[in-house]
Design an enzyme around this catalytic site. Structure first.
Site, short mmCIF file in Angstrom:
data_model
loop_
_atom_site.label_atom_id
_atom_site.label_comp_id
_atom_site.label_asym_id
_atom_site.label_seq_id
_atom_site.Cartn_x
_atom_site.Cartn_y
_atom_site.Cartn_z
N THR A 7 0.86 -1.17 0.00
CA THR A 7 0.00 0.00 0.00
C THR A 7 0.90 1.22 0.00
OG1 THR A 7 -1.74 -1.18 1.16
CG2 THR A 7 -1.81 1.22 1.25
N LYS B 194 -7.29 1.38 -3.75
CA LYS B 194 -6.95 0.75 -2.46
C LYS B 194 -7.05 1.78 -1.32
CE LYS B 194 -4.68 -1.52 0.85
NZ LYS B 194 -5.18 -2.62 1.63
N LYS C 122 -0.82 5.86 8.55
CA LYS C 122 -0.07 5.91 7.29
C LYS C 122 -1.03 5.91 6.10
CE LYS C 122 1.28 2.61 4.80
NZ LYS C 122 1.77 1.37 4.15
#
Lengths: 301, 301, 301, 301
Positions: free
Chosen positions: C98, C174, C242
């Site tokens: 990611t 995502k 994050k």
């Protein structure tokens, strides 16, 4: 002294000039070479050079006034820029750019390894203050480095605040000051929108609010906002967003949330989305819905 | 003149006293009767009465300085309070409370139907300014009513701003000023938290920030925050929340969102949730996480 | 095929294992070598290697499943990692981490120059889904690269969505999915706090809310929150922060403000400030003030 | 039973009809009389009456389904409405409106003094669910009142949740459910804006997000947003704002801040400022800046 200067934009130009006028020899580098060449013609004692490394070479102190972390990193820490490699042991780097505390600490470490001193010395004030040597300088670094560059800082500013021996602290304080100004812009934007939509003109509201707060900065920005006058840009919306993000990151790095900062970030982005990224950052005060004001504006006058 | 005064709390006390000292006869009502009785003993020319209606009866002008919309409504518009019914045709109501523009307009309408004048005249300043007749008065209402009460307003304040003939405008401006102050508190809170967690003490940061902004109000609040000194409360967190909510509602009524106001609202509620609702409202600046500062505070000193 | 795999953490372990089980030869690298060695013992067809470059060398396809942008950059683009240099022309890099759309585009460019294919293929699902080959894979890249790796992706997931030929798009989707989940956590946190403080227990509220929404994910998280059960962490608060920041940056890069994202960012930071950074990210739902709930919690039970 | 019904709007119409169809005699009042008259023509067993008091008179149970706190107060507690005075001792008021917990408690108190029962029974579902008796009913009140009205609630909904003996709890849960839906709209708005501006169409993103979340409500709203289809309004933006504000107030009354709720409030206001107050509330998802999407929309098609 023999000085180097990297970054001769609107701020760097004034600062470098004042150092020359104070009797120092300055080698200056700017990405757009012409600016350095012009300065060479104008000022005896100033010499334009072709790379950051050349500006650093042989200098007792090298100053930098660059756009952001990336520019500082490219100029000092990358193999292309190589300014750090050009600097002799014992020399000092005075970093005046508004950069992240983290980048400041990274620079400090790199310079220490190379036997250099490093002083973070971001400034408060706009280009005209830089020209007139009226900046407020926020300086932090090892005492011996500070002692060495203090006379130079006195030349470029009206006031030098020494903030201890950790360079990053100067950067944090600088971000904290810009943060207050940025909040002020949004605050005035929200308050003026509420007032105008209720039929009270911005000037009337601002005069009263400021009679209580009594701040000249507020008055100046308030006038720009009330008059929708955002050109020329003293400080652009895009740069404002950069500084707000640096403040958010600096706060995050010590686990401090900044809800007002978050609102600012969203507002600055929305302002840029309206195509206003190159206006003066006080333009962020004018992105709220103003159905009535807009209706008035559409009328022929 | 024959005056009535409803609401003799910390603000009303000073204002009513100054009206008496200027030679007017004042009949005063307070929910907690003892305060009115004390004033009667202190000041010749002041008489304590048993109801709002009694204070209004026979008065040329009746002042009110009450806690909120509900208190104003109960006192003037409900059958219990009945102050409006006590007032003679031709008399004027000067409403100094910080209330919603909507309530101000509701009062205006009720008074117009009853043949009364109505002036909204909220004030800027704390209780000590009220005692010393140093308030800033924001007044709006029909010109003839304003003309009538202006000499009285001059007695209680150092400056009277007349904001046109719609009373609600004075209330909007007042909310707009308090909004700026409230934002300032949160701004200082966030900026100080970031600075302190990076090892810069609040005082150092504040001095620099304020050297740029140059605001006395900021300085005063900054000092309270830096010293964690929130008692006695000049203006309580709870009242701050009320004013923030009034600003949000006033903005909403003209379709203006106020994202900073929303952040403030959440912060004030969180502060109250910590049991600090009765501290000075500058205490909102101290509810952000401060892991390092808290660690320091836990050390024995 | 001959495959390389860089990053054998909780997600990478399952994915690499499934590739081996499907009959491929896999050379795997992990910063903590022991994990790779264990896998070598467990699975015939898997070989532990000492560097990313070695994993890449001779592989038809190299997979990466790393922590963040910095790890990807260090592994593929820096001179230390050198995975990109190890890869033969014509080979394909499948990046499952990611990471930011910007980093994905940077990788794409670097691989194109080196004559490699590049497919961004971030996944939805937790470690147990990785082990059971039940991931949902979001893939984007040049059609010929996609065609080449599609059979491999089918091996590791239950569903592969192909999102066009710009790799960054897979990363954006995502981030957009994780964003919805993160908002859900804070939403439940706020709604539960309101309900609990009014005396309604979390379970009751959640059952009703979910009878309408009917989401299994919501049900799972709701249960964890209602029971204050945040260990073991399926996905840590720190990693959640994050991802929220990546979403904010991805949105900013196309001039889209994300006010809910900003609230999340502040909440995640506040949660970390409370020392909860390593709990499951659903713990963010429990950082709001809960005066009554806290009072109950303090009672001996 | 003899029933009264006050408020025959789109929700009340279906509920009252189902009560009649179940064999009860219903006297109904609506501010716009014609709606009640039509129902009288359609349904044997329904009689239109001229005031709330008349609807209440002689009824065993009186239902209300009104717009907001003000309407409920005017109808039941004011001297004009007088519904409470019309109700006989021992009768029960079933309040189905989405109102504040505070107003619900106020009603409860007034009814108790008058010897009436009071059940708060707000419902989940849109007008078509009301017509088809497919509502979810959230009921709270004294056990004997609940016992009495439960058979009636079973007639109008597919599921009745009994939430204890404090009526306000049902109102809190209702607000908590609407809050989740409102957040969902804004969440989809932010996520779709990010995706679209990166070139991913809304439908693609939504399908993937929902394959994980698996919520039918989400799917329905997502489709409306992706297709910019906000008419006819199932639930208007203005009503959405009302419900968000009720949630914020309900949370504030127990000292719970709701940062997401604050963002929603600002978004709903901004949507109304764009002239979209009467669209379906999913329209709030389309007020973020979308420079690229807007550019596309400007092209002739």
């Amino acid at each position: 002294m023999n000085l180097g200067f990297v970054g001769l934009g609107s701020m760097g130009h004034g600062i470098a000039s004042n150092l020359v006028r104070a009797g120092h020899r300055v080698k200056g580098f700017n990405r757009t070479r012409s600016k350095a060449d012009e300065l060479e013609k104008e000022l005896e004692g100033f010499r334009a050079v072709g790379s950051p490394a050349e500006a650093a070479r042989g200098s007792d102190v090298v100053f930098s006034m660059l756009a952001d972390d990336a520019a500082v990193e490219a100029t000092f820490l990358s193999s292309e820029g190589a300014a750090i490699a050009g600097l002799a042991p014992g020399a000092v780097h005075v970093s005046m750019s508004t950069i992240s505390p983290a980048m400041s600490t990274k620079l400090e470490t790199a310079h220490r390894k190379a036997g250099h001193g490093y002083v973070a010395a971001p400034v408060l004030g706009r280009p005209d203050a830089a020209e007139k040597a009226q900046l407020v300088v926020l300086a932090a670094g090892a005492p011996e480095s500070i002692a060495r560059v203090k006379p130079l800082l006195d030349v470029v500013g009206r006031k030098v605040h020494v903030l201890g021996d950790e360079p990053k602290k100067a950067n944090v304080v600088k971000l904290g000051v810009n943060f207050v100004l940025a909040v002020m812009l949004e605050t005035l934007g929200e308050a003026i929108a509420m007032n105008e939509e209720h039929g009270i003109d911005a000037k009337t509201y601002l005069d009263i609010a400021n009679s209580l707060l009594g701040s000249k900065v507020l008055e100046a920005y308030g006038t720009m906002i009330a008059e929708d006058r955002f050109r020329p840009a003293g400080f652009k919306v895009r740069l404002g967003l950069k500084d707000v993000q640096l403040a958010l990151e600096a706060a995050e790095s010590v686990d401090v949330p900044m809800p007002l900062g978050s609102v600012l970030r969203d507002r600055f982005i929305a302002t840029i989305a309206e195509g206003k990224g190159d206006l003066d950052w006080s333009a962020v005060a004018r992105t709220l819905p103003r159905p009535n004001a807009n209706a008035r504006a559409r009328k022929p006058q």
